[in-house]
Design a protein around this motif. Structure first.
Motif, PDB file in Angstrom:
ATOM      1  N   GLY A 195      13.580 -49.778 106.695  1.00 48.04           N
ATOM      2  CA  GLY A 195      13.274 -49.933 105.290  1.00 48.04           C
ATOM      3  C   GLY A 195      12.856 -50.505 104.951  1.00 48.04           C
ATOM      4  O   GLY A 195      12.133 -50.904 103.975  1.00 48.04           O
ATOM      5  N   ASP A 196      12.317 -51.968 105.947  1.00 49.07           N
ATOM      6  CA  ASP A 196      11.529 -52.759 105.777  1.00 49.07           C
ATOM      7  C   ASP A 196       9.964 -53.003 106.012  1.00 49.07           C
ATOM      8  O   ASP A 196       9.819 -53.187 106.896  1.00 49.07           O
ATOM      9  CB  ASP A 196      12.086 -54.814 106.318  1.00 49.07           C
ATOM     10  CG  ASP A 196      13.480 -54.827 106.057  1.00 49.07           C
ATOM     11  OD1 ASP A 196      13.589 -54.539 104.118  1.00 49.07           O
ATOM     12  OD2 ASP A 196      14.788 -55.640 106.319  1.00 49.07           O
ATOM     13  N   ARG A 203       9.539 -47.087 104.742  1.00 49.52           N
ATOM     14  CA  ARG A 203      10.424 -47.431 104.092  1.00 49.52           C
ATOM     15  C   ARG A 203      11.150 -45.729 103.403  1.00 49.52           C
ATOM     16  O   ARG A 203      11.962 -45.143 102.854  1.00 49.52           O
ATOM     17  CB  ARG A 203      10.734 -47.638 103.174  1.00 49.52           C
ATOM     18  CG  ARG A 203      12.206 -48.384 102.169  1.00 49.52           C
ATOM     19  CD  ARG A 203      12.052 -49.175 100.465  1.00 49.52           C
ATOM     20  NE  ARG A 203      11.602 -50.491 101.056  1.00 49.52           N
ATOM     21  CZ  ARG A 203      10.583 -51.236 101.342  1.00 49.52           C
ATOM     22  NH1 ARG A 203      10.603 -51.253  99.566  1.00 49.52           N
ATOM     23  NH2 ARG A 203      11.299 -52.697 101.274  1.00 49.52           N
ATOM     24  N   LYS A 204       9.812 -45.555 102.188  1.00 45.80           N
ATOM     25  CA  LYS A 204      10.225 -43.972 101.482  1.00 45.80           C
ATOM     26  C   LYS A 204      10.908 -42.615 102.153  1.00 45.80           C
ATOM     27  O   LYS A 204      11.277 -41.822 102.090  1.00 45.80           O
ATOM     28  CB  LYS A 204       8.867 -43.298 100.624  1.00 45.80           C
ATOM     29  CG  LYS A 204       9.735 -42.402  99.723  1.00 45.80           C
ATOM     30  CD  LYS A 204       8.141 -42.101  98.762  1.00 45.80           C
ATOM     31  CE  LYS A 204       8.573 -40.935  97.917  1.00 45.80           C
ATOM     32  NZ  LYS A 204       7.731 -40.984  96.722  1.00 45.80           N
ATOM     33  N   LEU A 249      18.786 -49.836 101.384  1.00 39.41           N
ATOM     34  CA  LEU A 249      17.475 -49.580 101.431  1.00 39.41           C
ATOM     35  C   LEU A 249      16.920 -49.671  99.587  1.00 39.41           C
ATOM     36  O   LEU A 249      15.770 -49.212  99.467  1.00 39.41           O
ATOM     37  CB  LEU A 249      16.623 -48.264 101.797  1.00 39.41           C
ATOM     38  CG  LEU A 249      16.403 -48.432 103.256  1.00 39.41           C
ATOM     39  CD1 LEU A 249      17.446 -48.942 104.079  1.00 39.41           C
ATOM     40  CD2 LEU A 249      16.427 -46.489 103.886  1.00 39.41           C
ATOM     41  N   ALA A 274      16.673 -53.408  98.785  1.00 34.49           N
ATOM     42  CA  ALA A 274      14.935 -53.588  99.219  1.00 34.49           C
ATOM     43  C   ALA A 274      14.112 -52.982  98.094  1.00 34.49           C
ATOM     44  O   ALA A 274      13.029 -53.200  97.716  1.00 34.49           O
ATOM     45  CB  ALA A 274      14.684 -52.903 100.878  1.00 34.49           C
ATOM     46  N   VAL A 275      14.198 -51.801  97.919  1.00 36.77           N
ATOM     47  CA  VAL A 275      13.516 -51.676  96.728  1.00 36.77           C
ATOM     48  C   VAL A 275      13.090 -51.805  95.267  1.00 36.77           C
ATOM     49  O   VAL A 275      12.441 -51.698  94.896  1.00 36.77           O
ATOM     50  CB  VAL A 275      13.449 -49.812  96.396  1.00 36.77           C
ATOM     51  CG1 VAL A 275      12.540 -49.241  95.026  1.00 36.77           C
ATOM     52  CG2 VAL A 275      13.336 -48.714  97.666  1.00 36.77           C
ATOM     53  N   GLY A 310       5.934 -47.057  99.441  1.00 36.19           N
ATOM     54  CA  GLY A 310       6.908 -47.714 100.777  1.00 36.19           C
ATOM     55  C   GLY A 310       6.593 -49.651 100.500  1.00 36.19           C
ATOM     56  O   GLY A 310       6.481 -49.580  99.804  1.00 36.19           O
ATOM     57  N   SER A 311       7.304 -50.190 100.881  1.00 31.91           N
ATOM     58  CA  SER A 311       6.670 -51.994 101.259  1.00 31.91           C
ATOM     59  C   SER A 311       5.684 -52.645 102.011  1.00 31.91           C
ATOM     60  O   SER A 311       4.727 -51.185 102.378  1.00 31.91           O
ATOM     61  CB  SER A 311       8.127 -52.442 102.386  1.00 31.91           C
ATOM     62  OG  SER A 311       7.438 -54.076 102.406  1.00 31.91           O
ATOM     63  N   GLN A 315       4.456 -52.766 109.071  1.00 28.15           N
ATOM     64  CA  GLN A 315       5.757 -52.429 110.027  1.00 28.15           C
ATOM     65  C   GLN A 315       6.301 -53.789 111.311  1.00 28.15           C
ATOM     66  O   GLN A 315       4.644 -53.381 112.337  1.00 28.15           O
ATOM     67  CB  GLN A 315       5.741 -51.056 110.135  1.00 28.15           C
ATOM     68  CG  GLN A 315       6.825 -50.614 111.106  1.00 28.15           C
ATOM     69  CD  GLN A 315       7.944 -50.027 109.900  1.00 28.15           C
ATOM     70  OE1 GLN A 315       7.565 -50.149 108.798  1.00 28.15           O
ATOM     71  NE2 GLN A 315       9.096 -50.941 110.549  1.00 28.15           N
ATOM     72  N   GLY A 337      15.931 -55.509 103.351  1.00 28.91           N
ATOM     73  CA  GLY A 337      16.647 -54.293 104.163  1.00 28.91           C
ATOM     74  C   GLY A 337      17.752 -54.694 105.429  1.00 28.91           C
ATOM     75  O   GLY A 337      18.545 -53.974 105.006  1.00 28.91           O
TER      76      GLY A 337
END
Length: 514
Positions: free
Chosen positions: A77-78, A82-83, A125, A128-129, A195-196, A200, A400
Motif C-alpha cells: 500500500g505504500d 495501493r488501490k 491502507l 495511508a489513503v 494510489g500513492s 514503488q 502503510g
C-alpha cells in the motif's frame, strides 16, 4: 470549456467528500467480518460434527491470516499499487465468505475463514489513503476515526452475529459477510483514488517470509496452547521457533535496502510507545470482550452469571461501539488541550480501571454494559492517537508499513490475552466439570488489568521528553511562537521538515499529510 472544468471540479469535490465515509465503511466491514466466528463456534461445531476445540480454528485461521497479511499489504500500500491491493484483498474476503457459506467440509470452511482474515490488514491502507489525500485540517481527525474501526466493528459485529447464530443457520452469517465485502469493493472501486505518488519499492520477499513465519508460529502457539498443553513440546517448540525466526527477521531488516518494516523507524520513542501500548491494550480489549461474552452465557446451574441468549449477549457488548465513537470525539478535543502523549496513557488507564471494576463488581447486567462502554472509551481513545503518533514520526512512504505493524501488535495482544484467559479458566475448572469457578473471572480480569497498567506505564515512559517534538497544546509550533531553527543536514523525517509559510501554528503531523 468553462462548464467542463466546473463539472470536473465538482466531481472531484464530491469524490473527496465521499472519501472518509468510503474508507470508514470499508474498515468497519472487514472488522465486523473478522468477529463473525466467535459467537458461532458452538453452532459450527454442532453442524460440522467437530469438537469445540477443533471449531476454535475458525478464529485461529482468521487471526493467523490477518497477522501474516498485514505487513505485506502495508508495504504494497505504500506506492502506486495501493488501490489494487485494497481491491484484491476485498476480492479475497468476498471469495472466502462465499467459500465458508458453501463449504461442505470443515477444511474448506477454515480456508474460507483464512481468506476472510486478509481483511484485517486493510485498516493501515485506509490510513495511508487518508494521509495522502485529506487536507491538513482533516487528516488527524480522519486517521483517528479510521483507527477506532477495530473496536467499533467488533461492537457492531457481535450483536449481528449473535442474532444470526441464534435464529438462522451459521451459513447466513457468511452470506452476510459476502454482501458486506461486495459492497465495500464497489465503494472502493468508485471512490478511492488510484494510489500513492511515492515510487514503488520492491517487496522484501525474504523479510516477508521471515516475519510471517515468525508471527504465525507465535500466534499458533498462543492460540492452541490450551489444546496442546501450555508446557507441551509442541507449544514450547512452536513458540521458540517463532522467537528465533523473528530475531533473524530483525537482523535481516536492519541490513536490507528495502525492508518490509523499517526497524529503525520503530525504534523512535513515540512509535515505540504506540506499538508497546497497542500490544498491552490489545490484551485488555480481548479480555473484556471474551470474559463478558462467557460470563453472560454461563449456565444457571453454575451459581453465577446470567444465562443470556446469544442475541442478548451481543446487545451487552454493543455499547463498546458507542464508547469508541464517544472517545473519538473526546480524543480530538483532548489532543488540542493536553497533547497526544497524554491522551495515549489516559486511554490505557480507562481500560485498566474497567478491568478492575469488572473484577470486583459484576453482579448486575448493567455493570457489564457499563464495562463494555468503558472498554470502548479507553480503547477508542488509545487507538485514535496511535496512528497519529506513528504518522508524525515516519515518512509518508512508510505509513502503510508502520501502521500495519501496529495493527499486528494489536492482534498479538489479543492472542496473548486469549491464551492467558484460557489457561486461567482451565486452572479453575474442576476435573469432572466443564464450567470454571466464579473466581476464575476475578483472576482473569485482574491479570489482564495488570497488563493494561503496563500499557499505561509504557505510554508515559517511552515517548520523547516534553518539548522534544511539538504537538497541539504542548509545543512551540502549536503555540504560534514561530519557526524553530532546523538542524544542519537534510531532514530525516516529518518532525524535522521545515515549516511551510503560513503553517507556523499547525501541528507538525498536519503540515505534512504526505
Amino acid at each position: 470549456m468553462t462548464g467542463t472544468r466546473e463539472s470536473t471540479h465538482q466531481d472531484k469535490d464530491s469524490q473527496h467528500r465521499a472519501l472518509l465515509p468510503a474508507l470508514m465503511f470499508t474498515a468497519l466491514s472487514v472488522s465486523a467480518i473478522s468477529t463473525l466466528g466467535a459467537p458461532m463456534v458452538p453452532t459450527i461445531a454442532r453442524e460440522q460434527h467437530v469438537s469445540l476445540s477443533a471449531a476454535q480454528w475458525v478464529l485461529t485461521a482468521t487471526l493467523l491470516a490477518g497477522a501474516i497479511a498485514g505487513p505485506v499489504l502495508g508495504r504494497l500500500g505504500d506506492g502506486p499499487r495501493r488501490k489494487g491491493a485494497i481491491q484484491g484483498t476485498l476480492v479475497g474476503v468476498f471469495a472466502g465468505s462465499v467459500l465458508a457459506a458453501l463449504a461442505p467440509a470443515f477444511g474448506l470452511l477454515l480456508a474460507g475463514r483464512a481468506l476472510q482474515g486478509l481483511g484485517m490488514g486493510l485498516m493501515p491502507l485506509t490510513i495511508a489513503v487518508a494521509r495522502d489525500h485529506f487536507p491538513a485540517p482533516r487528516m488527524r481527525s480522519g486517521i483517528a476515526s479510521l483507527s477506532i474501526t477495530t473496536s467499533v466493528g467488533a461492537g457492531l459485529g457481535y450483536p449481528v452475529t449473535g442474532l444470526i447464530a441464534q435464529h438462522l443457520d451459521y451459513r447466513a452469517g457468511f452470506w452476510f459477510a459476502a454482501l458486506l465485502s461486495a459492497a465495500a469493493l464497489i465503494v472502493v472501486t468508485r471512490v478511492i483514488p488510484a494510489g500513492s505518488s511515492a515510487a514503488q519499492r520492491p517487496l522484501d520477499v525474504t523479510g516477508s517470509v521471515l516475519l510471517c513465519s515468525g508471527l504465525a508460529a507465535i500466534l499458533l502457539a498462543l492460540s492452541q496452547g490450551e489444546a496442546w498443553g501450555p508446557t507441551s513440546g509442541t507449544t514450547v517448540s512452536c513458540l521458540g521457533a517463532g522467537v528465533l525466526i523473528l530475531a533473524v527477521w530483525i537482523a535481516h531488516a536492519l541490513r536490507a535496502r528495502h525492508p518490509l518494516v523499517d526497524i529503525r523507524l520503530i525504534r523512535n520513542r513515540a512509535v515505540l510507545a504506540a506499538n508497546a501500548t497497542a500490544l498491552l491494550v490489545g490484551i485488555g480489549m480481548y479480555a473484556v470482550l471474551s470474559l463478558v461474552n462467557l460470563y453472560t452465557q454461563v449456565p444457571a446451574a453454575a451459581g453465577y452469571g446470567f444465562h443470556l441468549s446469544l442475541s442478548a449477549t451481543g446487545l451487552v457488548l454493543m455499547p463498546m461501539s458507542l464508547g469508541s465513537l464517544t472517545a473519538n470525539r473526546a480524543a480530538s478535543a483532548l489532543v488540542s488541550r493536553i497533547g497526544l502523549y497524554r491522551v495515549l496513557p489516559l486511554g490505557a488507564l480507562v481500560v485498566c480501571v474497567d478491568l478492575v471494576l469488572l473484577a470486583l463488581w459484576r453482579e448486575h447486567v448493567a455493570v457489564l454494559v457499563l464495562g463494555t462502554f468503558l472498554l470502548g472509551t479507553g480503547v477508542g481513545a488509545a487507538y485514535a492517537v496511535m496512528p497519529i503518533l506513528i504518522v508524525r514520526h515516519v515518512p509518508a512512504s512508510e505509513t502503510g508499513s508502520a501502521t500495519s505493524f501496529n495493527q499486528v501488535l494489536r492482534t498479538v495482544g489479543g492472542s496473548v490475552g486469549s491464551a492467558a484467559i484460557s489457561a486461567i479458566m482451565l486452572s479453575y475448572t474442576p476435573p469432572a466439570g466443564d464450567t470454571p469457578d466464579g473466581a476464575a473471572y476475578t483472576t482473569a480480569f485482574l491479570v489482564t488489568a495488570a497488563a493494561s497498567f503496563l500499557g499505561v506505564v509504557a505510554a508515559v515512559v517511552l515517548p520523547p521528553r516534553r518539548g522534544a517534538v511539538a504537538e497541539p497544546g504542548d509545543g512551540v509550533a502549536a503555540r504560534g511562537h514561530g519557526t524553530q531553527k532546523q538542524p544542519a543536514g537534510p531532514p530525516r523525517g516529518p518532525a524535522e521538515l521545515p515549516v511551510r509559510p503560513g503553517q507556523e501554528d499547525v501541528p507538525c503531523s498536519d503540515r505534512f499529510p504526505g
